[in-house]
Design a protein around this motif. Structure first.
Motif, PDB file in Angstrom:
ATOM      1  N   VAL A 207       4.885  -0.585   6.801  1.00 13.36           N
ATOM      2  CA  VAL A 207       4.774  -0.309   5.363  1.00 13.36           C
ATOM      3  C   VAL A 207       3.481   0.430   5.034  1.00 13.36           C
ATOM      4  O   VAL A 207       3.464   1.344   4.217  1.00 13.36           O
ATOM      5  CB  VAL A 207       4.792  -1.630   4.552  1.00 13.36           C
ATOM      6  CG1 VAL A 207       4.863  -1.326   3.069  1.00 13.36           C
ATOM      7  CG2 VAL A 207       5.969  -2.474   4.960  1.00 13.36           C
ATOM      8  N   ARG A 208       2.419   0.025   5.683  1.00 15.36           N
ATOM      9  CA  ARG A 208       1.130   0.644   5.414  1.00 15.36           C
ATOM     10  C   ARG A 208       1.166   2.142   5.720  1.00 15.36           C
ATOM     11  O   ARG A 208       0.738   2.970   4.915  1.00 15.36           O
ATOM     12  CB  ARG A 208       0.064  -0.048   6.273  1.00 15.36           C
ATOM     13  CG  ARG A 208      -1.321   0.520   6.139  1.00 15.36           C
ATOM     14  CD  ARG A 208      -2.193   0.003   7.292  1.00 15.36           C
ATOM     15  NE  ARG A 208      -3.444   0.710   7.330  1.00 15.36           N
ATOM     16  CZ  ARG A 208      -4.541   0.286   6.723  1.00 15.36           C
ATOM     17  NH1 ARG A 208      -4.546  -0.842   6.071  1.00 15.36           N
ATOM     18  NH2 ARG A 208      -5.635   1.002   6.784  1.00 15.36           N
ATOM     19  N   THR A 209       1.698   2.485   6.886  1.00 20.63           N
ATOM     20  CA  THR A 209       1.784   3.896   7.275  1.00 20.63           C
ATOM     21  C   THR A 209       2.703   4.653   6.323  1.00 20.63           C
ATOM     22  O   THR A 209       2.389   5.762   5.884  1.00 20.63           O
ATOM     23  CB  THR A 209       2.297   4.024   8.725  1.00 20.63           C
ATOM     24  OG1 THR A 209       1.434   3.272   9.580  1.00 20.63           O
ATOM     25  CG2 THR A 209       2.299   5.474   9.180  1.00 20.63           C
TER      26      THR A 209
ATOM     27  N   PHE B  60       3.456   3.906   3.208  1.00 21.51           N
ATOM     28  CA  PHE B  60       2.794   4.024   1.903  1.00 21.51           C
ATOM     29  C   PHE B  60       1.799   5.175   1.915  1.00 21.51           C
ATOM     30  O   PHE B  60       1.797   6.024   1.024  1.00 21.51           O
ATOM     31  CB  PHE B  60       2.068   2.719   1.554  1.00 21.51           C
ATOM     32  CG  PHE B  60       1.249   2.795   0.290  1.00 21.51           C
ATOM     33  CD1 PHE B  60       1.801   2.468  -0.934  1.00 21.51           C
ATOM     34  CD2 PHE B  60      -0.088   3.194   0.332  1.00 21.51           C
ATOM     35  CE1 PHE B  60       1.042   2.535  -2.107  1.00 21.51           C
ATOM     36  CE2 PHE B  60      -0.847   3.278  -0.834  1.00 21.51           C
ATOM     37  CZ  PHE B  60      -0.275   2.945  -2.053  1.00 21.51           C
ATOM     38  N   ARG B  61       0.955   5.198   2.930  1.00 19.39           N
ATOM     39  CA  ARG B  61      -0.095   6.222   2.981  1.00 19.39           C
ATOM     40  C   ARG B  61       0.511   7.618   3.148  1.00 19.39           C
ATOM     41  O   ARG B  61       0.069   8.584   2.529  1.00 19.39           O
ATOM     42  CB  ARG B  61      -1.091   5.894   4.086  1.00 19.39           C
ATOM     43  CG  ARG B  61      -1.803   4.559   3.842  1.00 19.39           C
ATOM     44  CD  ARG B  61      -2.867   4.284   4.885  1.00 19.39           C
ATOM     45  NE  ARG B  61      -3.874   5.326   4.869  1.00 19.39           N
ATOM     46  CZ  ARG B  61      -4.635   5.648   5.920  1.00 19.39           C
ATOM     47  NH1 ARG B  61      -4.493   4.997   7.050  1.00 19.39           N
ATOM     48  NH2 ARG B  61      -5.522   6.605   5.826  1.00 19.39           N
TER      49      ARG B  61
END
Lengths: 206, 233
Positions: A142-144, A146-147
């Motif tokens: 999710v972090r990747t 999102f960014r």
């Protein structure tokens, strides 16, 4: 000049240049909505770039043709399904990636397609589709995601383009959905009965 | 961090060019110079914010030096200086930007400035993720009623909004090459250990009396970046 559509509800909706829209709902429904939104580019002298993680390029062409909206000179595809194939389908450029998880490749091919439209004098009126984020999330955390989406929508804003992104919330936990949702200026929720709930900023309803 | 000048390393095998570049940069930056690859490696450490690297140096190639810089100074941005206009593939190779010879003053200063702005943007953007995911956790765990009564939630919302404005201001014009380089960095996880420009990422509710001061800094850095369009042609 804004990006207009009559495919979200009854009236006409005009999206400001640089806006990114999330289209959320069941996978099949949102895919259809993405193609509907992209198919209006031709009428307004806009161009289209579609990043497809699920349908291969020939299928994408078929989907646009069904809507009477395929113009080989005004579209470019990034096919991330991992299928082999030619660099052109029905005369339209197709860039191929091995997997939807190749984000750098995706951005690189996107940049090259924008360049190509730029050279043709149509680089600032592009509808950019990505179908779908849900598939992307199977390949990245999710972090990747999102960014990546945040930088992508910043690029869309800076270029005055119109971003149209598909996601099926039913495939992810609520926290993931809320996080991804925060990247976008506005969201069109597609209910099972076809009703569209459009909220957020970056558009006016006429 | 505030008053210290960023450091730029110029690697170029022609001494007259080194001299010119250094003179242009000296007003705003701490400048280090090197005439070849091995000298460059002596000069590189994590104090260096931006390196300008001639790709075709005698002895050691720019690509080799680049790999070594990535190893020793992961936060350093590297622009390739080249005689031939490259395409976006150089970004995939690990360069952050390029300058085509002959390099002009304005172009050089603008490139350095944009590379520094990008570092700033990436730091802010990582902080944004941590705040947004915290907000999402609250949204999923609490009822609408609880959320609307929560002071904590309201503060979080305000911080996110503020941060988004800062991010927009940090890079109002993002070009294709920059976009590709940033995605590459995100995908490789590079820069994740780089300290964000403000101190307290982990606790969004800490007192943030230094916010105003920070904005001032950014404004000062932003001067002269007004015209970025049309540079390509």
């Amino acid at each position: 000049m804004s990006y207009r559509t009559t495919t979200l509800g009854d009236g006409t909706v005009a999206f400001d240049r640089g806006t990114s829209l999330l289209v959320s709902g069941s996978s099949m429904d949102v895919q259809e909505h993405i193609y509907d939104l992209l198919s209006e580019a031709g009428e307004a002298d806009e161009t289209t770039i579609l990043i497809s993680t699920d349908r291969g390029a020939p299928e994408v062409v078929r989907s646009l043709r069904e809507r009477d909206a395929f113009d080989a000179g005004r579209v470019g595809f990034i096919d991330c399904t991992g299928r082999e194939g030619p660099e052109e389908v029905a005369g339209a450029p197709v860039r191929r990636l091995g997997s939807p998880g190749d984000l750098t490749g995706m951005s690189l091919e996107f940049a090259k397609l924008v360049d190509r439209f730029d050279d043709a004098g149509a680089g600032d009126r592009i509808r950019v589709g990505l179908a779908s984020i849900s598939t992307l999330l199977m390949y990245t955390d999710v972090r990747t995601a999102f960014r990546f989406l945040h930088v992508f929508t910043s690029r869309i804003r800076s270029g005055g383009l119109f971003g149209i992104f598909a996601m099926d919330p039913g495939m992810h936990d609520q926290q993931t959905v809320n996080t991804i949702r925060a990247v976008f200026d506005c969201e069109a929720g597609i209910a099972d009965d076809g009703d569209v709930d459009l909220r957020g900023s970056g558009f006016v309803t006429e | 961090m505030g008053s210290e000048q960023p450091t730029v390393l110029v690697v170029e095998d022609e001494p007259p060019l080194i001299e010119i570049y250094a003179r242009w940069l000296e007003g705003e930056y701490e400048v280090r110079t090197a005439q070849n690859g091995s000298e460059a490696l002596e000069q590189i450490d994590d104090e260096v914010d931006v390196a300008l690297l001639d790709r075709l140096m005698p002895g050691m190639s720019g690509d080799e030096v680049l790999a070594e810089i990535r190893e020793r100074a992961p936060g350093c941005r590297v622009a390739m200086v080249t005689a031939v206009e490259p395409d976006f593939d150089i970004i995939r190779m690990g360069f952050d930007d390029y300058l085509t010879k002959p390099v002009e003053k304005e172009m050089l200063l603008e490139t350095v400035e944009r590379l520094l702005a990008r570092s700033n943007y990436e730091g802010l953007e990582q902080e944004l993720y941590s705040l947004v995911s915290k907000r999402s956790a609250l949204q999923s765990a609490k009822s609408a009623q609880e959320i609307s009564n929560s002071e904590e939630y309201a503060e979080l919302e305000a911080r996110i909004e503020e941060l988004q404005a800062d991010i927009d201001a940090a890079m109002p014009e993002m070009e294709s090459g920059e976009f590709v380089a940033m995605v590459r960095d995100i995908e490789s996880g590079a820069g994740e250990d780089v300290e964000p420009p403000e101190g307290d990422v982990s606790d969004p509710f800490a007192e943030d009396s230094d916010a105003a001061e920070d904005d001032g800094d950014r404004d000062a850095d932003g001067e002269g970046s007004a015209s970025t369009e049309g540079e390509d042609r």
